[in-house]
Design a protein around this motif. Sequence first.
Motif, short mmCIF file in Angstrom:
data_model
loop_
_atom_site.label_atom_id
_atom_site.label_comp_id
_atom_site.label_asym_id
_atom_site.label_seq_id
_atom_site.Cartn_x
_atom_site.Cartn_y
_atom_site.Cartn_z
N ALA A 2 0.82 -1.25 -0.13
CA ALA A 2 -0.22 0.35 -0.26
C ALA A 2 0.60 1.21 -0.30
N ASP A 5 -0.88 5.18 3.85
CA ASP A 5 -1.25 5.09 5.01
C ASP A 5 -2.40 5.86 5.84
N THR A 108 -10.84 0.41 5.81
CA THR A 108 -10.49 -0.98 5.63
C THR A 108 -10.75 -1.45 5.27
N ASN A 132 -9.70 0.65 1.69
CA ASN A 132 -8.59 1.71 1.03
C ASN A 132 -8.35 1.46 -0.18
N GLU A 133 -8.06 0.07 0.03
CA GLU A 133 -7.25 -0.35 -1.93
C GLU A 133 -8.15 0.62 -3.25
N GLU A 136 -6.79 4.13 -2.43
CA GLU A 136 -5.99 4.87 -3.27
C GLU A 136 -5.64 4.60 -4.77
N ARG A 137 -6.49 3.13 -5.32
CA ARG A 137 -6.68 3.25 -6.51
C ARG A 137 -6.68 4.69 -7.54
N SER A 156 2.64 10.22 3.20
CA SER A 156 2.91 8.67 2.08
C SER A 156 3.07 9.84 1.06
#
Length: 314
Positions: A2, A5, A108, A132-133, A136-137, A156
Amino acid sequence: MAVLDFKEIPEAHIATSEQDQFELFAREFLSNLGYKILSGPDRGADGGKDLVVEEKRVGVGGETCIRWLVSCKHKAHSGKSVSPQDESNIRDRVESNKSHGFIGFYSTLPSSGLAKVLKGLREKSEVQVFDNEKIERELLHSSDGMRLAGRFFPNSIERWKTENPKPAKIFSEDPKLDCEYCGKDLLNPANNGIIVIWSKIREDYEKPEEIEHIYWSCKGHCDQVLSAREREEGLIDGWEDIPDVMMPIVFIRWVLSPLNEIHAGTKYSDEAFKKLKEFILNVYPYVARHVTSQEKERIKSLMEIPSYLGGLGY
């Protein structure tokens, strides 16, 4: 691994002046994606919602407005998944807020139990989950997303930029080094290839060295074809990996080396000197940056190799 953060965003259940940051982040994130914010975060009773947003869909039959209830759950600090207990009575909350669908916005992942609840909810309502993923993407794939990430995840993003350096915007045109043989750009999309310097074989070392040709090429076949041509002219080569030259410490050494050679009397042909300047100008934007952790390890290994063998050691 990741990049972001989510612990950089303060916890939501601790009363500080920043406990609303995750909801504010959700508002900016969804707005950045194109949702219209109808109701934003506040500290009063929220009726089971953190935000209400609207999505406009344009189709053959015209324009449709979809109203979404957004629920934000920030559990990155505990590392726990979002459970059905955290998201109780979703259908009632959607209906009471006159919404058509539900968006779970989580730092999460939803638990397996909540995933089942959301699957059942899809029979009557639209459902989206930004975990979260996925968050982020979405952030890292656009310049607007990167700017937003820099506001809420400054540490981050700074680490990510260091480990994924981009060439500095110094000149009007982007840097470019085309392989001498096949014409492939050696700098894009990934830095690769070698720079080769050809000089006349010296029989009398009291005479200055003479550099005849400089070029850059792909490793392997392209280099072999070009090398055969140069050796027919009775020249000898010295080469360096282009990614190595791009490391700031190596670049300084690499630039100083021809300066020292010229001072000592080495002669460059007009063509070789022109190529040397072209190479330096195109590599420099990649050098004007921090050193990555991978490059630090590479420098350590180069320090163990004597300089007369192409390393940085003594």
